[in-house]
Design a protein around this motif. Structure first.
Motif, PDB file in Angstrom:
ATOM      1  N   ILE A   1       0.805  -1.206  -0.011  1.00 50.43           N
ATOM      2  CA  ILE A   1      -0.004   0.194  -0.037  1.00 50.43           C
ATOM      3  C   ILE A   1       1.011   1.393  -0.042  1.00 50.43           C
ATOM      4  N   LYS A   2       1.831   1.135   0.676  1.00 48.23           N
ATOM      5  CA  LYS A   2       2.872   2.558   0.982  1.00 48.23           C
ATOM      6  C   LYS A   2       3.446   2.619  -0.669  1.00 48.23           C
ATOM      7  N   LEU A   3       3.931   1.583  -1.170  1.00 50.31           N
ATOM      8  CA  LEU A   3       4.523   1.745  -2.650  1.00 50.31           C
ATOM      9  C   LEU A   3       3.459   2.326  -3.644  1.00 50.31           C
ATOM     10  N   ALA A   4       2.256   1.749  -3.532  1.00 53.62           N
ATOM     11  CA  ALA A   4       1.260   2.143  -4.308  1.00 53.62           C
ATOM     12  C   ALA A   4       0.835   3.425  -4.215  1.00 53.62           C
ATOM     13  N   GLU A   5       0.815   4.038  -3.133  1.00 49.61           N
ATOM     14  CA  GLU A   5       0.480   5.471  -2.749  1.00 49.61           C
ATOM     15  C   GLU A   5       1.435   6.401  -3.104  1.00 49.61           C
ATOM     16  N   THR A   6       2.788   5.833  -2.959  1.00 48.76           N
ATOM     17  CA  THR A   6       4.130   6.567  -3.292  1.00 48.76           C
ATOM     18  C   THR A   6       4.089   6.777  -4.781  1.00 48.76           C
ATOM     19  N   PHE A   7       3.803   5.601  -5.538  1.00 53.36           N
ATOM     20  CA  PHE A   7       4.417   5.470  -7.114  1.00 53.36           C
ATOM     21  C   PHE A   7       3.298   5.574  -8.071  1.00 53.36           C
ATOM     22  N   TRP A   8       2.254   5.239  -7.670  1.00 56.13           N
ATOM     23  CA  TRP A   8       0.965   5.153  -8.474  1.00 56.13           C
ATOM     24  C   TRP A   8       0.124   6.417  -8.641  1.00 56.13           C
ATOM     25  N   PRO A   9      -0.388   6.775  -9.945  1.00 57.80           N
ATOM     26  CA  PRO A   9       0.137   5.966 -11.236  1.00 57.80           C
ATOM     27  C   PRO A   9       1.495   6.296 -11.391  1.00 57.80           C
ATOM     28  N   GLY A  10       1.839   5.075 -12.266  1.00 55.89           N
ATOM     29  CA  GLY A  10       3.375   5.116 -12.671  1.00 55.89           C
ATOM     30  C   GLY A  10       3.908   3.676 -12.887  1.00 55.89           C
ATOM     31  N   PRO A  11       5.223   3.817 -13.247  1.00 55.59           N
ATOM     32  CA  PRO A  11       5.579   2.567 -13.755  1.00 55.59           C
ATOM     33  C   PRO A  11       6.200   1.586 -12.667  1.00 55.59           C
ATOM     34  N   LEU A  12       5.326   1.268 -11.708  1.00 56.41           N
ATOM     35  CA  LEU A  12       5.549   0.111 -10.493  1.00 56.41           C
ATOM     36  C   LEU A  12       4.512  -1.054 -10.765  1.00 56.41           C
ATOM     37  N   THR A  13       4.954  -2.038 -10.595  1.00 59.81           N
ATOM     38  CA  THR A  13       4.066  -3.311 -10.624  1.00 59.81           C
ATOM     39  C   THR A  13       4.216  -3.932  -9.509  1.00 59.81           C
ATOM     40  N   LEU A  14       2.893  -4.124  -8.783  1.00 61.64           N
ATOM     41  CA  LEU A  14       2.922  -5.109  -7.553  1.00 61.64           C
ATOM     42  C   LEU A  14       2.343  -6.505  -7.733  1.00 61.64           C
ATOM     43  N   VAL A  15       3.183  -7.375  -7.450  1.00 62.19           N
ATOM     44  CA  VAL A  15       2.718  -8.755  -7.662  1.00 62.19           C
ATOM     45  C   VAL A  15       2.147  -9.269  -6.102  1.00 62.19           C
ATOM     46  N   LEU A  16       0.999  -9.500  -6.114  1.00 64.01           N
ATOM     47  CA  LEU A  16       0.065  -9.933  -4.999  1.00 64.01           C
ATOM     48  C   LEU A  16      -0.741 -10.992  -5.076  1.00 64.01           C
ATOM     49  N   PRO A  17      -1.406 -11.671  -3.949  1.00 63.11           N
ATOM     50  CA  PRO A  17      -2.298 -12.469  -3.936  1.00 63.11           C
ATOM     51  C   PRO A  17      -3.597 -12.032  -4.851  1.00 63.11           C
ATOM     52  N   LYS A  18      -3.845 -12.918  -5.766  1.00 66.80           N
ATOM     53  CA  LYS A  18      -5.040 -12.620  -6.774  1.00 66.80           C
ATOM     54  C   LYS A  18      -6.500 -13.158  -6.149  1.00 66.80           C
ATOM     55  N   LYS A  19      -7.290 -12.336  -6.658  1.00 65.00           N
ATOM     56  CA  LYS A  19      -8.911 -12.716  -6.217  1.00 65.00           C
ATOM     57  C   LYS A  19      -9.360 -13.816  -7.286  1.00 65.00           C
ATOM     58  N   GLU A  20     -10.101 -14.564  -6.888  1.00 67.51           N
ATOM     59  CA  GLU A  20     -10.674 -15.503  -7.840  1.00 67.51           C
ATOM     60  C   GLU A  20     -11.233 -14.898  -9.290  1.00 67.51           C
ATOM     61  N   ILE A  21     -11.643 -13.760  -9.401  1.00 69.87           N
ATOM     62  CA  ILE A  21     -12.147 -13.103 -10.486  1.00 69.87           C
ATOM     63  C   ILE A  21     -11.222 -13.207 -11.744  1.00 69.87           C
ATOM     64  N   ILE A  22      -9.853 -13.035 -11.321  1.00 71.29           N
ATOM     65  CA  ILE A  22      -8.633 -13.030 -12.232  1.00 71.29           C
ATOM     66  C   ILE A  22      -8.448 -14.528 -12.726  1.00 71.29           C
ATOM     67  N   PRO A  23      -8.701 -14.669 -14.001  1.00 73.04           N
ATOM     68  CA  PRO A  23      -8.610 -15.817 -14.646  1.00 73.04           C
ATOM     69  C   PRO A  23      -7.157 -16.561 -14.401  1.00 73.04           C
ATOM     70  N   GLU A  24      -6.819 -17.749 -14.281  1.00 73.17           N
ATOM     71  CA  GLU A  24      -5.747 -18.500 -14.375  1.00 73.17           C
ATOM     72  C   GLU A  24      -4.776 -18.162 -15.548  1.00 73.17           C
ATOM     73  N   ILE A  25      -5.495 -17.977 -16.563  1.00 71.60           N
ATOM     74  CA  ILE A  25      -4.443 -17.695 -17.757  1.00 71.60           C
ATOM     75  C   ILE A  25      -3.613 -16.422 -17.705  1.00 71.60           C
ATOM     76  N   VAL A  26      -4.274 -15.551 -16.995  1.00 72.85           N
ATOM     77  CA  VAL A  26      -3.521 -14.192 -16.637  1.00 72.85           C
ATOM     78  C   VAL A  26      -2.250 -14.448 -15.875  1.00 72.85           C
ATOM     79  N   THR A  27      -2.492 -15.152 -14.907  1.00 71.32           N
ATOM     80  CA  THR A  27      -1.264 -15.338 -13.741  1.00 71.32           C
ATOM     81  C   THR A  27      -0.579 -16.750 -14.075  1.00 71.32           C
TER      82      THR A  27
END
Length: 318
Positions: A75-101
């Protein structure tokens, strides 16, 4: 532009793909919740299914729609750098299909800063999964023209947002045992990240089943033979019998007669060099040269990220 955004929304709502500008590189985007649409991204790029995609959301407020169990540090990173060129890898919710991950229980997420793509995301009812808009393994596109040349006959619409400001991909950070891990060096330097959250472990290496996009050694590569040099003058001398092109960080102290040369920055500015690097690689790759020689960058700040891209290009020329 409103008509183009309207058309982009229509295409995406119909389960197809569009090319979008971001501040890093151009992306090939589809509805992140639509398995069939995501499959089209992999097919168009000829991208292996084991290489996960990044999900682009419109704001930090929508992060919990796609991710769960989000560490306070994220959250701290997101608040500091978003919007911007930072991607965070986080536990996914079921709504995200496995093909994406690629079957993993984590998802890469970021909020892009480009105003055109921001406007598009705010018109949609879903986030966008979007890798770079190029054939897998080739140089990432930083202009709409790059996308058109590489994939123009395979996609209905390219949203032209001009030249990408950053010019290289996002920095990717994940968390293992609640500790931050740098999976891919990118447009935000390791030092800048550490100034925000403290020391971070680096895991920026090739993997058969990568934890995040951009970790494979086969990436960012021109078709022309490519090599890195610590001494451009010496490298040119060794290859004097070849048709050589040079990508330079510093203005040379010697005359480069009959050489194809691109100087990325006049005052050795790493950010400026980054914004021009891929465009220079595309330009050189179009010249039908025997060899492209790129000058190594200083190993400081995003120079580390730039050298990472050069190394992968050198190792993976087709």
């Amino acid at each position: 532009m409103n008509n183009l955004l309207k058309k982009a929304k229509e295409i995406l709502n119909n389960g197809d793909v569009v090319a979008i500008p971001t501040e890093t590189v151009y992306g090939l985007a589809a509805n992140a919740f639509d398995k069939k649409a995501i499959q089209k991204i992999f097919d168009i790029k000829n991208r292996p299914l084991y290489n996960p995609l990044i999900v682009h959301i419109k704001s930090i407020d929508t992060l919990e729609a796609v991710a769960k169990d989000i560490p306070p540090m994220a959250i701290k990173l997101a608040e500091t750098f978003w919007p911007g060129p930072l991607t965070l890898v986080l536990p996914k919710k079921e709504i995200i299909p496995e093909i994406v991950t690629s079957g993993k229980n984590t998802v890469g997420v970021r909020v892009p800063a480009h105003p055109l793509t921001q406007e598009l995301l705010h018109k949609l009812d879903f986030p966008l999964a979007a890798p770079s808009a190029n054939p897998f393994g080739y140089i990432s596109p930083t202009t709409a023209e790059h996308v058109k040349k590489q994939l123009g006959d395979k996609i209905q619409l390219i949203l032209d947002g001009g030249n990408c400001e950053k010019g290289i991909e996002s920095t990717i950070i994940g968390f293992e045992n609640n500790k931050p891990i740098l999976y891919r060096v990118g447009a935000i330097s390791k030092e800048t990240i550490e100034n925000c959250i403290g020391a971070i472990e680096v895991k920026n290496k090739a993997a058969a089943s990568p934890d995040a996009p951009g970790m494979l050694s086969k990436h960012y590569s021109p078709k022309t033979k490519f090599e890195i040099s610590n001494n451009i003058e010496e490298s040119i001398r060794i290859n004097s019998n070849k048709n050589v092109g040079c990508i330079l960080f510093k203005k040379p102290k010697f005359e480069l007669s009959n050489q194809h040369c691109i100087l990325l920055t006049k005052n050795q500015n790493l950010e400026e060099a980054a914004s021009h690097l891929y465009a220079a690689m595309h330009q050189m790759d179009n010249k039908k040269l025997d060899l492209i020689i790129a000058e190594k960058f200083p190993e400081i700040g995003i120079g580390v990220s730039l050298n990472d891209r050069l190394q992968r290009a050198q190792e993976t020329t087709f």
